[in-house]
Design a protein around this motif. Structure first.
Motif, PDB file in Angstrom:
ATOM      1  N   UNK A  82     -29.039 -38.713   9.000  1.00 22.28           N
ATOM      2  CA  UNK A  82     -28.591 -39.442  10.193  1.00 22.28           C
ATOM      3  C   UNK A  82     -27.689 -38.549  11.042  1.00 22.28           C
ATOM      4  N   UNK A  83     -27.755 -38.734  12.338  1.00 20.79           N
ATOM      5  CA  UNK A  83     -26.903 -38.004  13.280  1.00 20.79           C
ATOM      6  C   UNK A  83     -26.256 -39.029  14.201  1.00 20.79           C
ATOM      7  N   UNK A  84     -24.920 -39.010  14.249  1.00 25.02           N
ATOM      8  CA  UNK A  84     -24.157 -40.031  14.985  1.00 25.02           C
ATOM      9  C   UNK A  84     -23.501 -39.385  16.185  1.00 25.02           C
ATOM     10  N   UNK A  85     -23.736 -39.961  17.373  1.00 21.82           N
ATOM     11  CA  UNK A  85     -23.188 -39.430  18.620  1.00 21.82           C
ATOM     12  C   UNK A  85     -22.610 -40.589  19.446  1.00 21.82           C
ATOM     13  N   UNK A  86     -21.271 -40.729  19.434  1.00 21.55           N
ATOM     14  CA  UNK A  86     -20.569 -41.736  20.235  1.00 21.55           C
ATOM     15  C   UNK A  86     -19.682 -41.010  21.244  1.00 21.55           C
ATOM     16  N   UNK A  87     -19.655 -41.478  22.475  1.00 20.59           N
ATOM     17  CA  UNK A  87     -18.687 -40.924  23.421  1.00 20.59           C
ATOM     18  C   UNK A  87     -17.409 -41.763  23.369  1.00 20.59           C
ATOM     19  N   UNK A  88     -16.412 -41.400  24.170  1.00 19.30           N
ATOM     20  CA  UNK A  88     -15.100 -42.059  24.092  1.00 19.30           C
ATOM     21  C   UNK A  88     -15.196 -43.541  24.398  1.00 19.30           C
ATOM     22  N   UNK A  89     -15.980 -43.896  25.404  1.00 22.98           N
ATOM     23  CA  UNK A  89     -16.089 -45.305  25.775  1.00 22.98           C
ATOM     24  C   UNK A  89     -16.783 -46.106  24.683  1.00 22.98           C
TER      25      UNK A  89
ATOM     26  N   UNK B 238     -29.350 -41.317  15.417  1.00 26.91           N
ATOM     27  CA  UNK B 238     -30.707 -40.823  15.246  1.00 26.91           C
ATOM     28  C   UNK B 238     -30.928 -40.402  13.799  1.00 26.91           C
ATOM     29  N   UNK B 239     -32.176 -40.261  13.451  1.00 25.22           N
ATOM     30  CA  UNK B 239     -32.526 -39.811  12.102  1.00 25.22           C
ATOM     31  C   UNK B 239     -33.571 -38.706  12.197  1.00 25.22           C
ATOM     32  N   UNK B 240     -33.292 -37.605  11.494  1.00 23.46           N
ATOM     33  CA  UNK B 240     -34.242 -36.504  11.406  1.00 23.46           C
ATOM     34  C   UNK B 240     -34.685 -36.330   9.965  1.00 23.46           C
ATOM     35  N   UNK B 241     -35.913 -35.902   9.770  1.00 22.96           N
ATOM     36  CA  UNK B 241     -36.414 -35.561   8.444  1.00 22.96           C
ATOM     37  C   UNK B 241     -36.403 -34.041   8.330  1.00 22.96           C
ATOM     38  N   UNK B 242     -35.579 -33.534   7.426  1.00 21.62           N
ATOM     39  CA  UNK B 242     -35.386 -32.095   7.293  1.00 21.62           C
ATOM     40  C   UNK B 242     -35.998 -31.641   5.965  1.00 21.62           C
ATOM     41  N   UNK B 243     -36.899 -30.664   5.986  1.00 18.26           N
ATOM     42  CA  UNK B 243     -37.473 -30.182   4.726  1.00 18.26           C
ATOM     43  C   UNK B 243     -36.442 -29.419   3.903  1.00 18.26           C
ATOM     44  N   UNK B 244     -36.543 -29.531   2.586  1.00 19.07           N
ATOM     45  CA  UNK B 244     -35.702 -28.713   1.726  1.00 19.07           C
ATOM     46  C   UNK B 244     -36.090 -27.246   1.920  1.00 19.07           C
ATOM     47  N   UNK B 245     -35.202 -26.341   1.526  1.00 22.71           N
ATOM     48  CA  UNK B 245     -35.431 -24.916   1.785  1.00 22.71           C
ATOM     49  C   UNK B 245     -36.427 -24.291   0.812  1.00 22.71           C
ATOM     50  N   UNK B 246     -36.457 -24.816  -0.420  1.00 22.66           N
ATOM     51  CA  UNK B 246     -37.268 -24.130  -1.442  1.00 22.66           C
ATOM     52  C   UNK B 246     -37.702 -25.129  -2.513  1.00 22.66           C
ATOM     53  N   UNK B 247     -38.971 -25.035  -2.940  1.00 20.44           N
ATOM     54  CA  UNK B 247     -39.478 -25.937  -3.977  1.00 20.44           C
ATOM     55  C   UNK B 247     -40.153 -25.136  -5.082  1.00 20.44           C
ATOM     56  N   UNK B 248     -40.117 -25.703  -6.281  1.00 24.65           N
ATOM     57  CA  UNK B 248     -40.820 -25.152  -7.429  1.00 24.65           C
ATOM     58  C   UNK B 248     -41.881 -26.140  -7.876  1.00 24.65           C
ATOM     59  N   UNK B 249     -43.106 -25.675  -7.965  1.00 24.15           N
ATOM     60  CA  UNK B 249     -44.241 -26.549  -8.241  1.00 24.15           C
ATOM     61  C   UNK B 249     -44.845 -26.185  -9.590  1.00 24.15           C
ATOM     62  N   UNK B 250     -44.896 -27.160 -10.496  1.00 27.08           N
ATOM     63  CA  UNK B 250     -45.395 -26.920 -11.843  1.00 27.08           C
ATOM     64  C   UNK B 250     -46.856 -27.329 -11.931  1.00 27.08           C
ATOM     65  N   UNK B 251     -47.678 -26.433 -12.467  1.00 25.26           N
ATOM     66  CA  UNK B 251     -49.107 -26.699 -12.674  1.00 25.26           C
ATOM     67  C   UNK B 251     -49.385 -26.590 -14.162  1.00 25.26           C
ATOM     68  N   UNK B 252     -49.820 -27.666 -14.817  1.00 29.69           N
ATOM     69  CA  UNK B 252     -50.000 -27.629 -16.270  1.00 29.69           C
ATOM     70  C   UNK B 252     -51.153 -26.739 -16.698  1.00 29.69           C
ATOM     71  N   UNK B 253     -51.092 -26.338 -17.970  1.00 24.73           N
ATOM     72  CA  UNK B 253     -52.198 -25.623 -18.603  1.00 24.73           C
ATOM     73  C   UNK B 253     -52.846 -26.565 -19.603  1.00 24.73           C
ATOM     74  N   UNK B 254     -52.658 -26.325 -20.885  1.00 16.20           N
ATOM     75  CA  UNK B 254     -53.067 -27.288 -21.903  1.00 16.20           C
ATOM     76  C   UNK B 254     -54.564 -27.459 -22.042  1.00 16.20           C
TER      77      UNK B 254
END
Length: 437
Positions: free
Chosen positions: A396-403, A117-133
């Motif tokens: 990705x998350x991998x789950x196989x049993x013995x068989x 399976x595949x999960x989309x996990x958000x990062x814990x923290x972001x820094x967002x730059x807003x220009x001046x100029x």
């Protein structure tokens, strides 16, 4: 005003087109030599370095590097009602679009007992730059913050250069936009020093982030390159640019107005018309001359339109126009042709595509619902604009049993032996043997 590149009697290869299309002169590598010592200084001296660079580059050192909440609240209280209404509409539209584009999880059973399976996990923290100029960009607050929030990021920090005319804090409209979005962690820091603060953190002030996004000048772009790998980045934003594919059916006044709208951003902004109609090119030239004379930011607009990064490219037909547009890889690409939807569907390289004469770039800058933080300088040939996946990790998350493992175990061993990695095979055999006991 716009130089002309005539390809009607030529058949350039894709490689040749890359050298033909106009570009601004931007050397991020040279800027690295300037920003690397600044970033190192911020890592070493923290808040003291941030204040000194604010004084040096922005003409002011704020009393508080982190903007007190009362300034955010006051900025929202004092915000012009018309601007607030526009920002609220932009937030709503951008949020609805971005929430709809969050990718769903995927679960695939490859065989009985064998699930990946595949999960989309958000990062814990972001820094967002807003220009001046040269301008004030509350719209950049909206684009960066809403995309991160839609992705599910729990911690958001915004930084923007201190303004001497506003007591050393970012422009009040920037602060008001943050307040509207519920962002309480806002810093009065700009340039490479702000990127260094976000990437490495400053004791007692700002925790390090996982991803840094947002546009800025060449020094911001260079700083993002310098910290890439320590943190993730969206892109190295360069000067803004527009390309317009147009044919004889286009309205010259609209085309000229849209070329002008990007040129007013910056003296290095690029405005490019790609057309198979010389008559339209002539008419656009006339319309543009009239509009430029009446524009507010005359000096920088004229410099942008007369620079090497702006041009009219004459093509033999719509096929060549599409090829030129793909080589250019515009940040913003408008389609003003008879079959605009059909032409848009043929484009491979663009940050965002604006289809038809009633979908101009300024709509996307504010209220279309799409994101306006887009790849520049031809990087749209391989990069995407800012979106929710900029803040998500596909795991990705991998789950196989013995068989299920037993069914493929010997094949794994064979491949491990082929790569001369016998311990890999032994890890499999240990389980196969245990299953037989």
């Amino acid at each position: 005003m716009l130089t002309r590149i005539d390809l009607r009697d030529q058949d350039p290869t894709p490689r040749e087109l890359l050298s033909i299309v106009p570009r601004a002169d931007v050397d991020v590598a040279d800027a690295l030599t300037v920003v690397e010592p600044i970033i190192a200084d911020v890592r070493e001296r923290g808040a003291d370095a941030l204040r000194e660079y604010g004084e040096r580059f922005d003409g002011v050192a704020p009393e508080h590097l982190r903007v007190p909440q009362r300034y955010l609240d006051r900025a929202l209280e004092d915000l012009d009602p018309a601007i607030r209404e526009g920002l609220e509409e932009a937030i709503d539209r951008v949020r609805r679009f971005h929430e709809a584009t969050v990718p769903p999880p995927v679960r695939v059973e490859l065989a009985p007992g064998a699930v990946v399976s595949q999960r989309w996990i958000p990062v814990a923290r972001v820094g967002l730059y807003v220009p001046g100029g040269l301008a004030v960009y509350p719209s950049s607050v909206v684009m960066n913050v809403v995309a991160a929030q839609a992705a599910g990021v729990p911690s958001v920090a915004v930084t923007s250069p201190p303004q001497r005319s506003h007591g050393g804090y970012p422009h009040p409209t920037i602060l008001a936009a943050c307040a509207l979005l519920g962002v309480t962690e806002v810093y009065a820091a700009g340039g490479a020093q702000a990127i260094g603060m976000l990437a490495y953190g400053v004791d007692g002030l700002c925790d390090p982030v996982d991803v840094v996004t947002g546009p800025g000048n060449v020094f911001v772009a260079a700083a993002k390159r310098a910290v890439n790998g320590v943190v993730g980045i969206d892109s190295e934003a360069g000067p803004t640019e527009i390309a317009v594919i147009a044919d004889a059916t286009a309205t010259a006044r609209f085309v000229a107005a849209d070329l002008l709208s990007q040129a007013e951003h910056d003296p290095m902004a690029g405005s490019v018309l790609i057309t198979d109609s010389e008559e339209l090119a002539d008419e656009v030239d006339r319309e543009l001359a009239a509009l430029v004379d009446a524009t507010k930011h005359l000096a920088r607009t004229k410099e942008a339109l007369s620079g090497r990064q702006s041009a009219i490219i004459l093509t033999k037909d719509i096929d060549q126009s599409v090829a030129v547009a793909d080589a250019y890889g515009a940040e913003h690409l408008e389609i003003h042709t008879d079959d605009a939807v059909g032409v848009a569907g043929r484009i491979r390289s663009a940050g965002a595509i604006f289809v038809g004469e009633h979908s101009p770039v300024p709509l996307g800058d504010y209220l279309a619902g799409s994101n306006h933080v887009l790849p520049t300088g031809g990087t749209a040939r391989f990069a995407s604009g800012l979106n929710v996946t900029s803040f998500l990790k596909a795991v990705s998350q991998i789950e196989y049993d013995a068989a299920a493992l037993a069914a493929v175990g010997e094949k794994v061993v064979a491949l491990a032996d082929a790569e001369d990695l016998p311990a890999h095979g032994e890890a499999i055999r240990a389980r196969l043997e245990a299953a037989q006991e």
